[in-house]
Design a protein around this motif. Structure first.
Motif, PDB file in Angstrom:
ATOM      1  N   ILE A  18       0.826  -1.275  -0.008  1.00 22.56           N
ATOM      2  CA  ILE A  18      -0.139   0.015  -0.128  1.00 22.56           C
ATOM      3  C   ILE A  18       0.917   1.324   0.139  1.00 22.56           C
ATOM      4  CG2 ILE A  18      -1.467   1.285   1.438  1.00 22.56           C
ATOM      5  CD1 ILE A  18      -2.881  -1.406   2.552  1.00 22.56           C
ATOM      6  N   PHE A  19       1.906   1.176   0.941  1.00 25.04           N
ATOM      7  CA  PHE A  19       2.773   2.724   1.141  1.00 25.04           C
ATOM      8  C   PHE A  19       3.554   2.805  -0.310  1.00 25.04           C
ATOM      9  CE2 PHE A  19       0.636   2.619   5.030  1.00 25.04           C
ATOM     10  CZ  PHE A  19       0.903   4.005   5.630  1.00 25.04           C
ATOM     11  N   ALA A  20       3.961   1.681  -0.995  1.00 24.11           N
ATOM     12  CA  ALA A  20       4.667   2.057  -2.259  1.00 24.11           C
ATOM     13  C   ALA A  20       3.912   2.690  -3.164  1.00 24.11           C
ATOM     14  CB  ALA A  20       4.855   0.462  -2.871  1.00 24.11           C
ATOM     15  N   GLN A  21       2.433   2.632  -3.185  1.00 27.15           N
ATOM     16  CA  GLN A  21       1.758   3.605  -4.168  1.00 27.15           C
ATOM     17  C   GLN A  21       1.772   4.857  -3.326  1.00 27.15           C
ATOM     18  OE1 GLN A  21       1.277   1.596  -6.502  1.00 27.15           O
ATOM     19  NE2 GLN A  21       2.060  -0.102  -5.118  1.00 27.15           N
ATOM     20  N   VAL A  22       1.726   5.117  -2.220  1.00 27.28           N
ATOM     21  CA  VAL A  22       1.785   6.266  -1.673  1.00 27.28           C
ATOM     22  C   VAL A  22       3.024   7.155  -1.882  1.00 27.28           C
ATOM     23  CG1 VAL A  22       1.817   7.748   0.695  1.00 27.28           C
ATOM     24  CG2 VAL A  22       0.214   5.862   0.389  1.00 27.28           C
ATOM     25  N   VAL A  23       4.198   6.418  -1.965  1.00 28.85           N
ATOM     26  CA  VAL A  23       5.424   6.762  -2.035  1.00 28.85           C
ATOM     27  C   VAL A  23       5.318   7.205  -3.586  1.00 28.85           C
ATOM     28  CG1 VAL A  23       7.772   6.597  -2.351  1.00 28.85           C
ATOM     29  CG2 VAL A  23       6.708   5.821  -0.177  1.00 28.85           C
ATOM     30  N   LYS A  24       4.881   6.483  -4.587  1.00 28.76           N
ATOM     31  CA  LYS A  24       4.833   6.772  -5.963  1.00 28.76           C
ATOM     32  C   LYS A  24       4.025   7.976  -6.246  1.00 28.76           C
ATOM     33  CE  LYS A  24       3.876   2.737  -8.162  1.00 28.76           C
ATOM     34  NZ  LYS A  24       3.062   1.755  -8.542  1.00 28.76           N
ATOM     35  N   ILE A  25       3.004   8.219  -5.396  1.00 26.21           N
ATOM     36  CA  ILE A  25       2.273   9.368  -5.492  1.00 26.21           C
ATOM     37  C   ILE A  25       2.780  10.749  -5.169  1.00 26.21           C
ATOM     38  CG2 ILE A  25      -0.075  10.437  -5.188  1.00 26.21           C
ATOM     39  CD1 ILE A  25      -1.290   7.702  -5.219  1.00 26.21           C
ATOM     40  N   ILE A  26       3.625  10.574  -4.211  1.00 25.64           N
ATOM     41  CA  ILE A  26       4.188  11.725  -3.535  1.00 25.64           C
ATOM     42  C   ILE A  26       5.167  12.180  -4.610  1.00 25.64           C
ATOM     43  CG2 ILE A  26       5.816  12.320  -1.770  1.00 25.64           C
ATOM     44  CD1 ILE A  26       4.239  10.702   0.176  1.00 25.64           C
ATOM     45  N   GLU A  27       6.054  11.143  -5.058  1.00 23.02           N
ATOM     46  CA  GLU A  27       7.230  11.402  -6.052  1.00 23.02           C
ATOM     47  C   GLU A  27       6.428  12.179  -7.294  1.00 23.02           C
ATOM     48  OE1 GLU A  27       9.048   7.764  -6.410  1.00 23.02           O
ATOM     49  OE2 GLU A  27      10.181   7.947  -4.756  1.00 23.02           O
ATOM     50  N   ALA A  28       5.210  11.785  -7.834  1.00 24.82           N
ATOM     51  CA  ALA A  28       4.584  12.337  -8.821  1.00 24.82           C
ATOM     52  C   ALA A  28       4.342  13.610  -8.539  1.00 24.82           C
ATOM     53  CB  ALA A  28       3.573  11.437  -9.270  1.00 24.82           C
ATOM     54  N   LEU A  29       3.609  14.030  -7.443  1.00 27.15           N
ATOM     55  CA  LEU A  29       3.314  15.283  -6.975  1.00 27.15           C
ATOM     56  C   LEU A  29       4.531  16.159  -6.813  1.00 27.15           C
ATOM     57  CD1 LEU A  29       1.065  14.457  -4.021  1.00 27.15           C
ATOM     58  CD2 LEU A  29       0.382  15.401  -6.318  1.00 27.15           C
ATOM     59  N   ASN A  30       5.896  15.756  -6.417  1.00 30.59           N
ATOM     60  CA  ASN A  30       7.133  16.510  -6.345  1.00 30.59           C
ATOM     61  C   ASN A  30       7.390  16.918  -7.810  1.00 30.59           C
ATOM     62  OD1 ASN A  30       6.968  16.424  -3.346  1.00 30.59           O
ATOM     63  ND2 ASN A  30       8.400  14.844  -3.359  1.00 30.59           N
ATOM     64  N   ARG A  31       7.458  15.726  -8.585  1.00 34.17           N
ATOM     65  CA  ARG A  31       8.251  16.071  -9.956  1.00 34.17           C
ATOM     66  C   ARG A  31       7.006  17.181 -10.724  1.00 34.17           C
ATOM     67  NH1 ARG A  31       8.487  10.406 -10.073  1.00 34.17           N
ATOM     68  NH2 ARG A  31       6.792  10.425 -11.226  1.00 34.17           N
ATOM     69  N   LYS A  32       5.527  17.115 -10.529  1.00 35.41           N
ATOM     70  CA  LYS A  32       4.880  17.926 -11.198  1.00 35.41           C
ATOM     71  C   LYS A  32       4.957  19.266 -10.777  1.00 35.41           C
ATOM     72  CE  LYS A  32       0.832  18.541 -13.833  1.00 35.41           C
ATOM     73  NZ  LYS A  32       0.893  18.196 -15.262  1.00 35.41           N
ATOM     74  N   TRP A  33       4.882  19.413  -9.273  1.00 32.95           N
ATOM     75  CA  TRP A  33       4.898  20.833  -8.859  1.00 32.95           C
ATOM     76  C   TRP A  33       6.132  21.330  -7.975  1.00 32.95           C
ATOM     77  CZ3 TRP A  33      -0.133  17.932  -8.801  1.00 32.95           C
ATOM     78  CH2 TRP A  33      -0.986  18.621  -9.705  1.00 32.95           C
ATOM     79  N   ASN A  34       7.004  20.602  -8.116  1.00 26.48           N
ATOM     80  CA  ASN A  34       8.359  20.977  -7.377  1.00 26.48           C
ATOM     81  C   ASN A  34       8.090  21.112  -5.685  1.00 26.48           C
ATOM     82  OD1 ASN A  34      10.017  20.947  -9.777  1.00 26.48           O
ATOM     83  ND2 ASN A  34       9.008  23.129 -10.098  1.00 26.48           N
ATOM     84  N   LEU A  35       7.165  20.311  -5.045  1.00 27.21           N
ATOM     85  CA  LEU A  35       6.808  20.368  -3.894  1.00 27.21           C
ATOM     86  C   LEU A  35       8.038  20.113  -2.817  1.00 27.21           C
ATOM     87  CD1 LEU A  35       3.231  19.043  -4.062  1.00 27.21           C
ATOM     88  CD2 LEU A  35       4.130  21.044  -4.600  1.00 27.21           C
ATOM     89  N   GLU A  36       8.699  19.225  -3.067  1.00 22.47           N
ATOM     90  CA  GLU A  36       9.804  18.720  -2.096  1.00 22.47           C
ATOM     91  C   GLU A  36       9.213  18.373  -0.874  1.00 22.47           C
ATOM     92  OE1 GLU A  36      12.688  21.979  -1.704  1.00 22.47           O
ATOM     93  OE2 GLU A  36      13.387  21.802  -3.566  1.00 22.47           O
TER      94      GLU A  36
END
Length: 353
Positions: A18-36
């Motif tokens: 489950i948490f592998a998907q959470v990390v995957k989504i956080i990484e996508a958000l970071n890439r998309k909007w430079n959220l860090e």
């Protein structure tokens, strides 16, 4: 260093998937909007406990208190630790360290087809359940005497204080207001415990004066459960304690499609929050890539809102709703998507936004 930090504890069984998907989504958000957003994974689990005999370290508890905005925890449960000692200590010590005295269960039906009651006319289900954690759950005085004799006697006594009750109601009403809710229902077992109802009602009648925009009514747990099954839109905020809150959560979760779509967040005075997925650890299906990660993804959406990222929060929630409306779901909801495919579909939605 990022100013948005999350501690992730995947837990046991299906938790890491489950948490592998959470990390995957956080990484996508970071890439998309430079959220860090800095999401750091910690190993506390049955496996770690069996190897080190440590449930959770004092240094970690100090670190999350000082350096993290939130803690996000997966399910606990492993047949090698029959009493689930590690899980109880991990959750209990985080609650104690962060002074997390109440739990919020957001309940929302994202598509009518998810509700298992086909004849239910009222499917406008969008409420929150607020349950007290510390005093009501832990202030149990118990004794067992004359064991093994015909005169054996078991006594369980719950203790409620004015100060603890007042703190809980004030924080619960503040949360109701912050969630944009205005109808509050106190649910308890006053038909069984009349003295506690007198205390609850007196305290709530006093505290509610600080919130003139809110209205309040009272129901026994039995009647509230019946009405929740008949007309769920009647409820906006349910405030409850102990077992009554758990019962309301279980029925409400049943109405929206099960534990795979649910999560909780626990709040304290410092406003640090513990997020939890509500699924079982299900060790028998661990590694099968079939568990539903949508509840955890919805928890991430709520967490993003806490981090003052409302646009990103809404996009993640919309991604979940889009999948559900298409019936692109996992096996527990009679779908064919795998856990990983679900995560990739959410990432695709984010990238297209």
């Amino acid at each position: 260093m990022s100013n948005r930090r999350i501690a992730l504890i995947p837990g046991d069984g299906v938790g890491p998937e489950i948490f592998a998907q959470v990390v995957k989504i956080i990484e996508a958000l970071n890439r998309k909007w430079n959220l860090e957003i800095d999401a750091k994974i910690y190993p506390y689990s049955a496996e770690n406990y069996l190897r080190t005999r440590i449930t959770i370290s004092d240094s970690f508890l100090d670190e999350i208190r000082k350096n993290f905005d939130a803690v996000f925890v997966g399910p606990f449960g492993d047949p090698r630790v029959p009493d689930n000692r590690h899980g109880r200590e991990i959750i209990g010590r985080i609650r104690e360290k962060l002074d997390l005295n109440l739990t919020i269960y957001p309940i929302k039906l994202y598509a009518d087809w998810l509700c298992p009651i086909s004849g239910l006319q009222d499917k406008n289900i969008n409420l929150i359940i607020v349950k007290e954690n510390m005093e009501y759950s832990e202030s149990l005085i118990s004794s067992l005497t004359n064991q093994g004799r015909s005169s054996e006697l078991a006594i369980e006594t719950k203790v409620f204080t004015y100060s603890g009750t007042e703190r809980f109601f004030r924080e619960a009403l503040t949360i109701s207001k912050n969630f944009g809710r205005n109808r509050v229902c106190l649910v308890d077992k006053s038909n069984v415990f009349p003295s506690s109802r007198l205390l609850f009602q007196r305290v709530l009648d006093s505290v509610i004066k600080e919130f003139p925009e809110l209205s309040v009514n009272y129901l026994t747990a039995d009647l509230a459960l019946y009405e929740l099954l008949q007309k769920p839109s009647k409820f906006d905020v349910i405030i409850s304690t102990g077992l009554s809150g758990d019962e309301m959560f279980q029925i409400a979760t049943f109405l929206i499609g099960g534990h795979g779509l649910s999560y909780s967040c626990e709040v304290g005075l410092d406003r640090q929050i513990l997020y939890r997925v509500m699924q079982n650890s299900s060790p028998r299906i661990a590694g099968h890539d079939s568990v539903n990660p949508l509840g955890a993804i919805l928890a991430l959406s709520r967490l993003l809102k806490q981090l003052h990222l409302p646009q990103e929060s809404k996009i993640v929630e919309n991604a979940v709703q889009d999948l559900v409306m298409q019936k692109a779901v996992t096996l527990d909801l009679n779908g064919i998507l795998t856990t990983q495919e679900t995560g990739f579909r959410i990432v695709d939605f984010i990238n297209a936004s």
